[in-house]
Design a protein around this motif. Structure first.
Motif, PDB file in Angstrom:
ATOM      1  N   GLU A  47     -12.548  -0.594 -16.971  1.00 47.73           N
ATOM      2  CA  GLU A  47     -11.719  -0.219 -18.116  1.00 47.73           C
ATOM      3  C   GLU A  47     -12.307  -0.723 -19.428  1.00 47.73           C
ATOM      4  O   GLU A  47     -11.979  -0.232 -20.503  1.00 47.73           O
ATOM      5  N   ALA A  48     -13.129  -1.737 -19.349  1.00 43.16           N
ATOM      6  CA  ALA A  48     -13.878  -2.262 -20.486  1.00 43.16           C
ATOM      7  C   ALA A  48     -15.178  -2.801 -19.920  1.00 43.16           C
ATOM      8  O   ALA A  48     -15.263  -3.126 -18.733  1.00 43.16           O
ATOM      9  N   VAL A  49     -16.208  -2.885 -20.764  1.00 43.93           N
ATOM     10  CA  VAL A  49     -17.508  -3.363 -20.294  1.00 43.93           C
ATOM     11  C   VAL A  49     -17.953  -4.541 -21.151  1.00 43.93           C
ATOM     12  O   VAL A  49     -17.852  -4.513 -22.384  1.00 43.93           O
ATOM     13  N   LEU A  50     -18.449  -5.577 -20.474  1.00 44.69           N
ATOM     14  CA  LEU A  50     -18.930  -6.779 -21.130  1.00 44.69           C
ATOM     15  C   LEU A  50     -20.450  -6.847 -21.009  1.00 44.69           C
ATOM     16  O   LEU A  50     -20.988  -6.654 -19.915  1.00 44.69           O
ATOM     17  N   MET A  66      13.469  -3.070  11.157  1.00 46.07           N
ATOM     18  CA  MET A  66      12.071  -2.873  11.563  1.00 46.07           C
ATOM     19  C   MET A  66      11.207  -2.715  10.306  1.00 46.07           C
ATOM     20  O   MET A  66      11.564  -1.987   9.384  1.00 46.07           O
ATOM     21  N   THR A  67      10.091  -3.408  10.279  1.00 43.92           N
ATOM     22  CA  THR A  67       9.217  -3.353   9.109  1.00 43.92           C
ATOM     23  C   THR A  67       8.492  -2.013   9.048  1.00 43.92           C
ATOM     24  O   THR A  67       8.336  -1.330  10.076  1.00 43.92           O
ATOM     25  N   PRO A  68       8.033  -1.610   7.849  1.00 46.87           N
ATOM     26  CA  PRO A  68       7.256  -0.359   7.749  1.00 46.87           C
ATOM     27  C   PRO A  68       6.041  -0.365   8.665  1.00 46.87           C
ATOM     28  O   PRO A  68       5.683   0.659   9.249  1.00 46.87           O
ATOM     29  N   GLU A  69       5.396  -1.557   8.806  1.00 46.29           N
ATOM     30  CA  GLU A  69       4.214  -1.635   9.662  1.00 46.29           C
ATOM     31  C   GLU A  69       4.581  -1.343  11.115  1.00 46.29           C
ATOM     32  O   GLU A  69       3.858  -0.667  11.847  1.00 46.29           O
ATOM     33  N   ALA A  70       5.749  -1.889  11.547  1.00 44.86           N
ATOM     34  CA  ALA A  70       6.185  -1.670  12.925  1.00 44.86           C
ATOM     35  C   ALA A  70       6.513  -0.207  13.172  1.00 44.86           C
ATOM     36  O   ALA A  70       6.434   0.285  14.300  1.00 44.86           O
ATOM     37  N   GLN A  71       6.897   0.506  12.116  1.00 45.77           N
ATOM     38  CA  GLN A  71       7.214   1.928  12.242  1.00 45.77           C
ATOM     39  C   GLN A  71       5.967   2.803  12.118  1.00 45.77           C
ATOM     40  O   GLN A  71       6.057   4.024  12.143  1.00 45.77           O
ATOM     41  N   GLY A  72       4.813   2.158  11.966  1.00 48.32           N
ATOM     42  CA  GLY A  72       3.571   2.916  11.852  1.00 48.32           C
ATOM     43  C   GLY A  72       3.251   3.371  10.446  1.00 48.32           C
ATOM     44  O   GLY A  72       2.366   4.199  10.241  1.00 48.32           O
ATOM     45  N   VAL A  73       3.976   2.844   9.444  1.00 48.84           N
ATOM     46  CA  VAL A  73       3.723   3.201   8.047  1.00 48.84           C
ATOM     47  C   VAL A  73       2.800   2.148   7.444  1.00 48.84           C
ATOM     48  O   VAL A  73       3.131   0.961   7.415  1.00 48.84           O
ATOM     49  N   LEU A  74       1.651   2.562   6.995  1.00 47.90           N
ATOM     50  CA  LEU A  74       0.691   1.618   6.428  1.00 47.90           C
ATOM     51  C   LEU A  74       1.062   1.290   4.988  1.00 47.90           C
ATOM     52  O   LEU A  74       1.456   2.178   4.220  1.00 47.90           O
ATOM     53  N   PRO A  75       0.943   0.019   4.577  1.00 44.33           N
ATOM     54  CA  PRO A  75       1.266  -0.345   3.192  1.00 44.33           C
ATOM     55  C   PRO A  75       0.219   0.199   2.237  1.00 44.33           C
ATOM     56  O   PRO A  75      -0.938   0.418   2.598  1.00 44.33           O
ATOM     57  N   HIS A  76       0.640   0.431   0.997  1.00 48.32           N
ATOM     58  CA  HIS A  76      -0.300   0.847  -0.040  1.00 48.32           C
ATOM     59  C   HIS A  76      -1.085  -0.365  -0.531  1.00 48.32           C
ATOM     60  O   HIS A  76      -0.544  -1.460  -0.670  1.00 48.32           O
ATOM     61  N   ALA A  77      -2.370  -0.168  -0.797  1.00 49.55           N
ATOM     62  CA  ALA A  77      -3.165  -1.240  -1.392  1.00 49.55           C
ATOM     63  C   ALA A  77      -2.655  -1.489  -2.806  1.00 49.55           C
ATOM     64  O   ALA A  77      -2.350  -0.544  -3.542  1.00 49.55           O
ATOM     65  N   PRO A  78      -2.506  -2.754  -3.207  1.00 47.87           N
ATOM     66  CA  PRO A  78      -2.020  -3.042  -4.559  1.00 47.87           C
ATOM     67  C   PRO A  78      -2.994  -2.534  -5.614  1.00 47.87           C
ATOM     68  O   PRO A  78      -4.209  -2.514  -5.403  1.00 47.87           O
ATOM     69  N   ALA A  79      -2.450  -2.094  -6.742  1.00 49.08           N
ATOM     70  CA  ALA A  79      -3.292  -1.601  -7.832  1.00 49.08           C
ATOM     71  C   ALA A  79      -4.130  -2.742  -8.387  1.00 49.08           C
ATOM     72  O   ALA A  79      -3.653  -3.863  -8.554  1.00 49.08           O
ATOM     73  N   ARG A  80      -5.400  -2.466  -8.669  1.00 52.20           N
ATOM     74  CA  ARG A  80      -6.300  -3.480  -9.197  1.00 52.20           C
ATOM     75  C   ARG A  80      -6.923  -2.982 -10.492  1.00 52.20           C
ATOM     76  O   ARG A  80      -7.148  -1.790 -10.673  1.00 52.20           O
ATOM     77  N   ARG A  81      -7.204  -3.915 -11.403  1.00 49.73           N
ATOM     78  CA  ARG A  81      -7.890  -3.615 -12.650  1.00 49.73           C
ATOM     79  C   ARG A  81      -9.364  -3.969 -12.483  1.00 49.73           C
ATOM     80  O   ARG A  81      -9.744  -4.662 -11.531  1.00 49.73           O
ATOM     81  N   ALA A  82     -10.201  -3.515 -13.411  1.00 47.84           N
ATOM     82  CA  ALA A  82     -11.630  -3.805 -13.280  1.00 47.84           C
ATOM     83  C   ALA A  82     -12.298  -3.918 -14.645  1.00 47.84           C
ATOM     84  O   ALA A  82     -12.024  -3.131 -15.557  1.00 47.84           O
ATOM     85  N   LEU A  83     -13.181  -4.901 -14.754  1.00 49.48           N
ATOM     86  CA  LEU A  83     -14.067  -5.056 -15.899  1.00 49.48           C
ATOM     87  C   LEU A  83     -15.495  -4.782 -15.442  1.00 49.48           C
ATOM     88  O   LEU A  83     -15.924  -5.286 -14.400  1.00 49.48           O
ATOM     89  N   GLY A  84     -16.229  -3.992 -16.205  1.00 46.23           N
ATOM     90  CA  GLY A  84     -17.648  -3.820 -15.948  1.00 46.23           C
ATOM     91  C   GLY A  84     -18.424  -4.916 -16.659  1.00 46.23           C
ATOM     92  O   GLY A  84     -18.037  -5.355 -17.744  1.00 46.23           O
ATOM     93  N   VAL A  85     -19.502  -5.380 -16.049  1.00 43.21           N
ATOM     94  CA  VAL A  85     -20.313  -6.441 -16.647  1.00 43.21           C
ATOM     95  C   VAL A  85     -21.786  -6.084 -16.513  1.00 43.21           C
ATOM     96  O   VAL A  85     -22.273  -5.825 -15.410  1.00 43.21           O
ATOM     97  N   VAL A  86     -22.483  -6.076 -17.640  1.00 37.10           N
ATOM     98  CA  VAL A  86     -23.934  -5.898 -17.653  1.00 37.10           C
ATOM     99  C   VAL A  86     -24.547  -7.260 -17.941  1.00 37.10           C
ATOM    100  O   VAL A  86     -24.218  -7.893 -18.954  1.00 37.10           O
ATOM    101  N   VAL A  87     -25.405  -7.738 -17.041  1.00 37.16           N
ATOM    102  CA  VAL A  87     -26.028  -9.052 -17.211  1.00 37.16           C
ATOM    103  C   VAL A  87     -27.544  -8.909 -17.155  1.00 37.16           C
ATOM    104  O   VAL A  87     -28.064  -7.952 -16.578  1.00 37.16           O
ATOM    105  N   PRO A  88     -28.283  -9.861 -17.732  1.00 37.54           N
ATOM    106  CA  PRO A  88     -29.737  -9.852 -17.576  1.00 37.54           C
ATOM    107  C   PRO A  88     -30.127 -10.031 -16.110  1.00 37.54           C
ATOM    108  O   PRO A  88     -29.366 -10.590 -15.318  1.00 37.54           O
ATOM    109  N   PHE A  89     -31.324  -9.594 -15.778  1.00 38.00           N
ATOM    110  CA  PHE A  89     -31.773  -9.628 -14.381  1.00 38.00           C
ATOM    111  C   PHE A  89     -31.784 -11.033 -13.792  1.00 38.00           C
ATOM    112  O   PHE A  89     -31.682 -11.209 -12.579  1.00 38.00           O
ATOM    113  N   ASP A  90     -31.907 -12.075 -14.642  1.00 36.15           N
ATOM    114  CA  ASP A  90     -32.017 -13.443 -14.123  1.00 36.15           C
ATOM    115  C   ASP A  90     -30.675 -14.171 -14.051  1.00 36.15           C
ATOM    116  O   ASP A  90     -30.634 -15.373 -13.796  1.00 36.15           O
TER     117      ASP A  90
END
Length: 255
Positions: free
Chosen positions: A81-84, A1-25
């Motif tokens: 984690e870093a900003v562009l 039986m899968t974890p989902e079938a047993q009522g166990v919710l999967p963990h969301a995969p870890a994600r990385r992130a870059l910040g970006v500052v752009v001009p208004f246009d």
């Protein structure tokens, strides 16, 4: 039986992130995402609006360190984690000293690692071993030539140059016109072609024009995303783009 079938919710995969500052246009957020691996997000913010066209004065306005720093603070409140700072003219208009001042201001505002578009272009040319370039831009001649002066401060000379002379709606330039601009800018002495402006679409042109012209093409958005992802130890997406063949952990050149 899968974890989902047993009522166990999967963990969301870890994600990385870059910040970006752009001009208004900025109109090319979607192009930036094309270089991203599937597990990396962009947290994007814009500088405040002001009524002007793309000139030297415009570049100076969007290059104000307090304006960029405010954008950095907004994205570092999240997972960035870093900003562009994704603006070419805003990061070369005050020369090398101005670019380096922007990086210091971004770091002081909370970015663990800070990258500007013009700094990323210099970094890209460094790892590719390029010292002579042609420059292709959509800008007015006055603004375009400032990019050549900026690169010269880092020991990169301009062998050829072409500019469209535009001061607005740069994102509407069709691929065919940009491709011809790049061909016009090319020169025999140029080891690579630098294509400036983060509002100029280039993603689908890079590989075919590199094959046609026989040299690397480094574009503003490509270099920005490549440099940002390097700070995460990740490679950018993009087939047959010379810059993206550089290992993610290759030694950074001194800037």
């Amino acid at each position: 039986m899968t974890p989902e079938a047993q009522g166990v919710l999967p963990h969301a995969p870890a994600r990385r992130a870059l910040g970006v500052v752009v001009p208004f246009d900025m109109e090319l957020d979607a192009e930036l995402w094309r270089w991203l691996p599937n597990d990396v997000d962009l947290l994007v913010t814009r500088t405040p609006f002001f009524d002007d066209v793309v000139t030297v004065e415009f570049a100076r306005e969007v290059a104000q360190t307090r304006v960029v720093a405010e954008g950095v603070r907004s994205v570092t409140a999240g997972r960035a984690e870093a900003v562009l700072y994704a603006c070419a003219s805003g990061s070369f208009v005050h020369g090398r000293a101005g670019q380096e001042e922007l990086v210091r201001a971004m770091t002081a505002a909370g970015s663990r690692d800070a990258v500007t578009t013009s700094g990323a272009i210099v970094e890209a040319l460094g790892v590719l071993g390029i010292r002579h370039v042609s420059i292709a831009t959509p800008y007015t001649s006055a603004l375009s030539l400032l990019l050549g002066s900026f690169l010269n401060e880092y020991g990169v000379t301009m062998a050829g140059h072409a500019a469209l002379g535009l001061d607005q709606r740069i994102w509407e330039v069709p691929y065919a016109q940009t491709a011809e601009l790049i061909r016009q800018a090319d020169a025999p002495e140029a080891e690579a072609i630098v294509v400036s402006c983060t509002n100029l679409p280039t993603y689908d042109l890079i590989a075919p024009l590199e094959a046609q012209l026989g040299k690397p093409i480094v574009t503003a958005n490509q270099a920005t995303m490549w440099a940002g992802l390097r700070r995460l130890g990740r490679l950018a997406n993009g087939e047959r783009q010379s810059l993206l063949h550089v290992p993610a952990h290759a030694e950074l050149p001194g800037l």
